[in-house]
Design a protein around this motif. Structure first.
Motif, PDB file in Angstrom:
ATOM      1  N   ALA A 130      34.197  35.165  36.394  1.00 52.48           N
ATOM      2  CA  ALA A 130      32.875  35.490  36.930  1.00 52.48           C
ATOM      3  C   ALA A 130      32.952  35.911  38.390  1.00 52.48           C
ATOM      4  O   ALA A 130      32.307  36.886  38.808  1.00 52.48           O
ATOM      5  CB  ALA A 130      31.945  34.291  36.768  1.00 52.48           C
ATOM      6  N   PHE A 131      33.763  35.214  39.195  1.00 53.68           N
ATOM      7  CA  PHE A 131      33.867  35.551  40.607  1.00 53.68           C
ATOM      8  C   PHE A 131      34.599  36.882  40.799  1.00 53.68           C
ATOM      9  O   PHE A 131      34.340  37.599  41.775  1.00 53.68           O
ATOM     10  CB  PHE A 131      34.581  34.433  41.365  1.00 53.68           C
ATOM     11  CG  PHE A 131      33.816  33.136  41.373  1.00 53.68           C
ATOM     12  CD1 PHE A 131      32.425  33.137  41.383  1.00 53.68           C
ATOM     13  CD2 PHE A 131      34.474  31.917  41.361  1.00 53.68           C
ATOM     14  CE1 PHE A 131      31.713  31.951  41.379  1.00 53.68           C
ATOM     15  CE2 PHE A 131      33.768  30.729  41.374  1.00 53.68           C
ATOM     16  CZ  PHE A 131      32.377  30.749  41.378  1.00 53.68           C
ATOM     17  N   ALA A 132      35.513  37.198  39.899  1.00 52.98           N
ATOM     18  CA  ALA A 132      36.161  38.510  39.958  1.00 52.98           C
ATOM     19  C   ALA A 132      35.139  39.622  39.731  1.00 52.98           C
ATOM     20  O   ALA A 132      35.161  40.657  40.414  1.00 52.98           O
ATOM     21  CB  ALA A 132      37.286  38.589  38.921  1.00 52.98           C
ATOM     22  N   PHE A 133      34.237  39.405  38.785  1.00 51.36           N
ATOM     23  CA  PHE A 133      33.181  40.388  38.548  1.00 51.36           C
ATOM     24  C   PHE A 133      32.291  40.526  39.783  1.00 51.36           C
ATOM     25  O   PHE A 133      31.885  41.635  40.147  1.00 51.36           O
ATOM     26  CB  PHE A 133      32.337  39.981  37.334  1.00 51.36           C
ATOM     27  CG  PHE A 133      33.006  40.223  36.016  1.00 51.36           C
ATOM     28  CD1 PHE A 133      33.853  41.296  35.845  1.00 51.36           C
ATOM     29  CD2 PHE A 133      32.798  39.366  34.948  1.00 51.36           C
ATOM     30  CE1 PHE A 133      34.488  41.528  34.621  1.00 51.36           C
ATOM     31  CE2 PHE A 133      33.419  39.590  33.721  1.00 51.36           C
ATOM     32  CZ  PHE A 133      34.270  40.676  33.560  1.00 51.36           C
ATOM     33  N   VAL A 134      31.982  39.406  40.421  1.00 57.72           N
ATOM     34  CA  VAL A 134      31.153  39.441  41.623  1.00 57.72           C
ATOM     35  C   VAL A 134      31.829  40.268  42.716  1.00 57.72           C
ATOM     36  O   VAL A 134      31.174  41.065  43.410  1.00 57.72           O
ATOM     37  CB  VAL A 134      30.874  38.013  42.141  1.00 57.72           C
ATOM     38  CG1 VAL A 134      30.205  38.046  43.516  1.00 57.72           C
ATOM     39  CG2 VAL A 134      29.997  37.250  41.161  1.00 57.72           C
ATOM     40  N   ALA A 135      33.133  40.101  42.875  1.00 64.61           N
ATOM     41  CA  ALA A 135      33.877  40.833  43.902  1.00 64.61           C
ATOM     42  C   ALA A 135      34.155  42.276  43.515  1.00 64.61           C
ATOM     43  O   ALA A 135      34.595  43.069  44.359  1.00 64.61           O
ATOM     44  CB  ALA A 135      35.188  40.113  44.197  1.00 64.61           C
ATOM     45  N   LEU A 137      33.493  33.339  48.744  1.00 55.43           N
ATOM     46  CA  LEU A 137      34.349  34.409  49.240  1.00 55.43           C
ATOM     47  C   LEU A 137      34.075  35.727  48.522  1.00 55.43           C
ATOM     48  O   LEU A 137      34.147  36.801  49.130  1.00 55.43           O
ATOM     49  CB  LEU A 137      35.822  34.025  49.080  1.00 55.43           C
ATOM     50  CG  LEU A 137      36.290  32.772  49.823  1.00 55.43           C
ATOM     51  CD1 LEU A 137      37.785  32.542  49.580  1.00 55.43           C
ATOM     52  CD2 LEU A 137      36.017  32.880  51.305  1.00 55.43           C
ATOM     53  N   ALA A 138      33.762  35.648  47.234  1.00 57.17           N
ATOM     54  CA  ALA A 138      33.566  36.859  46.440  1.00 57.17           C
ATOM     55  C   ALA A 138      32.412  37.706  46.969  1.00 57.17           C
ATOM     56  O   ALA A 138      32.498  38.934  46.985  1.00 57.17           O
ATOM     57  CB  ALA A 138      33.328  36.487  44.974  1.00 57.17           C
ATOM     58  N   ILE A 157      35.791  36.521  58.660  1.00 56.59           N
ATOM     59  CA  ILE A 157      34.699  35.862  57.934  1.00 56.59           C
ATOM     60  C   ILE A 157      35.243  35.072  56.749  1.00 56.59           C
ATOM     61  O   ILE A 157      34.856  33.921  56.511  1.00 56.59           O
ATOM     62  CB  ILE A 157      33.660  36.898  57.470  1.00 56.59           C
ATOM     63  CG1 ILE A 157      32.983  37.540  58.681  1.00 56.59           C
ATOM     64  CG2 ILE A 157      32.612  36.257  56.562  1.00 56.59           C
ATOM     65  CD1 ILE A 157      32.074  38.696  58.324  1.00 56.59           C
ATOM     66  N   LEU A 158      36.161  35.682  56.003  1.00 61.00           N
ATOM     67  CA  LEU A 158      36.746  35.006  54.846  1.00 61.00           C
ATOM     68  C   LEU A 158      37.515  33.755  55.273  1.00 61.00           C
ATOM     69  O   LEU A 158      37.430  32.706  54.617  1.00 61.00           O
ATOM     70  CB  LEU A 158      37.669  35.964  54.092  1.00 61.00           C
ATOM     71  CG  LEU A 158      37.002  37.125  53.344  1.00 61.00           C
ATOM     72  CD1 LEU A 158      38.048  38.110  52.840  1.00 61.00           C
ATOM     73  CD2 LEU A 158      36.163  36.603  52.181  1.00 61.00           C
ATOM     74  N   GLY A 165      48.645  40.322  44.344  1.00 65.27           N
ATOM     75  CA  GLY A 165      47.507  40.908  43.637  1.00 65.27           C
ATOM     76  C   GLY A 165      46.388  39.950  43.317  1.00 65.27           C
ATOM     77  O   GLY A 165      45.717  40.103  42.291  1.00 65.27           O
ATOM     78  N   GLY A 166      46.162  38.946  44.177  1.00 69.85           N
ATOM     79  CA  GLY A 166      45.063  38.010  43.976  1.00 69.85           C
ATOM     80  C   GLY A 166      43.965  38.231  45.003  1.00 69.85           C
ATOM     81  O   GLY A 166      44.191  38.803  46.066  1.00 69.85           O
ATOM     82  N   MET A 167      42.770  37.741  44.690  1.00 72.94           N
ATOM     83  CA  MET A 167      41.621  37.970  45.562  1.00 72.94           C
ATOM     84  C   MET A 167      41.438  36.883  46.617  1.00 72.94           C
ATOM     85  O   MET A 167      40.472  36.917  47.375  1.00 72.94           O
ATOM     86  CB  MET A 167      40.340  38.073  44.723  1.00 72.94           C
ATOM     87  CG  MET A 167      40.012  36.838  43.914  1.00 72.94           C
ATOM     88  SD  MET A 167      38.557  37.015  42.858  1.00 72.94           S
ATOM     89  CE  MET A 167      37.248  36.876  44.073  1.00 72.94           C
TER      90      MET A 167
END
Length: 530
Positions: free
Chosen positions: A49-54, A89-90, A254-255, A298-300
């Motif tokens: 879900a957070f990947a979709f948000v990002a 974060l996303a 910010i992150l 390759g991670g967010m």
């Protein structure tokens, strides 16, 4: 809080009297592994879900959950804490991905990790102790509400026009029934046995029920496929120029700030629940290393997750093994068990998260809201609201600023004076309360240079000069007495302050008798040294 006491009771009940130490060790290992499995199952839909948000591929979120979770579990400052891809974060990442692409996101995550490592090296994590308790309560309550609202998205499906719509009719009733069943199992299971974590039992029972009866409900696989390979080393494909740095720099700062604030507040919460201590600076370094590595694979990126941490703690996870096993189980899901995991009904995971919300929310807030100072109650509600409508970092910063201003205002009101005249005609002002920027006006209004006698003494025995504003106020008062042709004496003022009163050195006589040896505004010594 009753919630914290319940968690401590759970911790106390994990050991069974009469069993050998060897049995206890193996029993704790079993609990840690099962807690890790429960957390891993809950991580899957969250990471997707957070990947979709990002705005990135689901595997980018899953790889982040695996790498960040594994590294922080190995070297973090609080065993039992769970880290991974988070919504806080996303929502910051999405604009960077939309404007510059995912490669810039990977570069920003690497730089974010470097900032966090530096924060740990310079021990900036200790400043989390400056967060007042009302801000902490507001953070917990606001995050519980955010977790609850995030689960409501599972009650929506895409309509004919592609827009999300609330499910209705039989599908809604089926979803609510399965969510309620999961919550009921989690609530009643510990009363029967603690051999297996209740959330894992809830997920297992509801999953077997759905698969066995072939119920038509949404599953993890309906979100996205979680099948993939091992994460591979990948240098972000961005130009190594100053222009690139200026693009990613604000996002990285910010992150890094949001990640550290959420991680350190979660660390404090877990430490309070488990009645243990954690290392703030060590956690900063661990988060930084984890994000730096994640950016190259390759991670967010990610940070501590209060929801999953609460699942782990309530399931009995207390050691690093639970976090390590959660990350490894998640990797196994990606590599080998994706067809099985994709059959887990979302209703079961929603039920688990709803119980997390109930366990996370500080219900005692309603009981104490009328018993604490109104300013603290306002800060509590304010931080909760800002957490929901904005993000955690903004909420905590706003809460700390408001709490500091309230403290400054209340402290400023404590400035007052008692006076008496000695037999030789000298008027003595016995000052009480700190002299700082907030109390300067009150301080100046206490004196009457025109009508005072020729000799005036200000006694600082029950006062303290806190900042440069206080020093300037003393200097201004000395000038007023000098212009009136009168002599001002300062008694019980520290040596540092006397040195800083450079403008008054020719007009103010300072008594050195019984002066205390405390440091005030030491940073100004060099500037005003004669």
């Amino acid at each position: 809080m009753s919630r914290i006491q319940r968690e401590r009771d759970v911790q106390a009940n994990t050991s069974v009297p009469g069993k050998s130490s060897e049995t206890s060790v193996f029993g704790q290992i079993r609990i840690e592994l099962l807690s890790g499995l429960t957390v891993a199952l809950a991580l899957v839909p969250e990471a997707v879900a957070f990947a979709f948000v990002a705005g990135v591929h689901p595997l980018v979120g899953l790889y982040a959950a695996f790498l960040v979770g594994l590294i922080t579990a190995l070297i973090g400052g609080r065993p039992g804490m769970i880290s991974g891809a988070t919504g806080a974060l996303a929502v910051v990442m999405v604009s960077l991905v939309a404007s510059h692409g995912v490669e810039y996101l990977f570069a920003a995550v690497v730089l974010m990790g470097i900032f966090q490592i530096l924060a740990g090296v310079f021990k900036l994590g200790k400043f989390i102790r400056m967060v007042p308790h009302p801000v902490m309560l507001g953070f917990v309550n606001g995050l519980a509400i955010v977790i609850f609202l995030a689960q409501l998205g599972q009650f929506k499906i895409a309509g004919a026009d592609g827009q999300l719509e609330w499910i209705t009719g039989q599908s809604l009733y089926m979803m609510l029934g399965l969510v309620g069943l999961t919550m009921g199992i989690i609530f009643f299971m510990p009363k029967l046995t603690k051999v297996v974590p209740a959330p894992l039992v809830g997920i297992g029972v509801v999953s077997f029920l759905v698969i066995g009866l072939q119920l038509d409900v949404r599953t993890v696989g309906d979100l996205a496929s979680i099948s993939g390979g091992l994460p591979t080393f990948h240098i972000p494909m961005v130009p190594l120029t100053l222009e690139t740095l200026w693009v990613i720099l604000p996002y990285s700062l910010i992150l890094a700030a949001i990640g550290l604030i959420e991680s350190l507040l979660t660390l404090n919460l877990v430490c309070e629940i488990t009645d243990t201590k954690g290392g703030a600076s060590k956690e900063c370094v661990a988060q930084g290393v984890a994000n730096t590595v994640t950016g190259f694979f390759g991670g967010m990126g990610g940070c501590a997750m209060i929801g999953q941490s609460m699942i782990n703690v309530s399931s009995g996870g207390r050691q690093r093994l639970s976090g390590i096993s959660a990350a490894l189980f998640l990797l196994c899901f990606i590599l080998f068990a994706s067809p099985l995991i994709e059959q887990i009904p979302l209703a079961a995971l929603v039920g688990v998260m709803f119980m997390v919300v109930i366990g996370t929310f500080a219900w005692s807030s309603f009981r104490i809201i009328n018993k604490i100072p109104r300013s603290d109650a306002f800060v509590l509600v304010l931080v909760s609201g800002v957490t929901v409508v904005s993000d955690l970092a903004v909420a905590v910063i706003v809460g700390v600023i408001v709490a500091a201003l309230v403290y400054a205002w209340e402290t400023a009101k404590k400035m007052h004076v008692t006076t008496h005249v000695t037999p030789d005609g000298t008027k003595v002002y016995q000052l009480e309360g700190p002299l700082f920027f907030g109390s300067v006006t009150s301080f100046q209004n206490l004196f009457d240079p025109r009508n005072d006698p020729d000799d005036v003494v200000i006694d600082f025995q029950n006062s303290r000069v806190v900042d440069h504003s206080g020093l300037q106020a003393i200097d201004s008062l000395a000038i007023k007495y000098n212009n009136a042709g009168k002599q001002l004496h300062l008694r019980h003022l520290s040596a540092d302050c006397r040195k800083l009163l450079h403008n008054a050195r020719n007009m103010v006589e300072i008594s050195v008798l019984e002066d205390p040896k405390y440091g005030v505004a030491a940073d100004y010594d060099t500037k005003f040294a004669e």
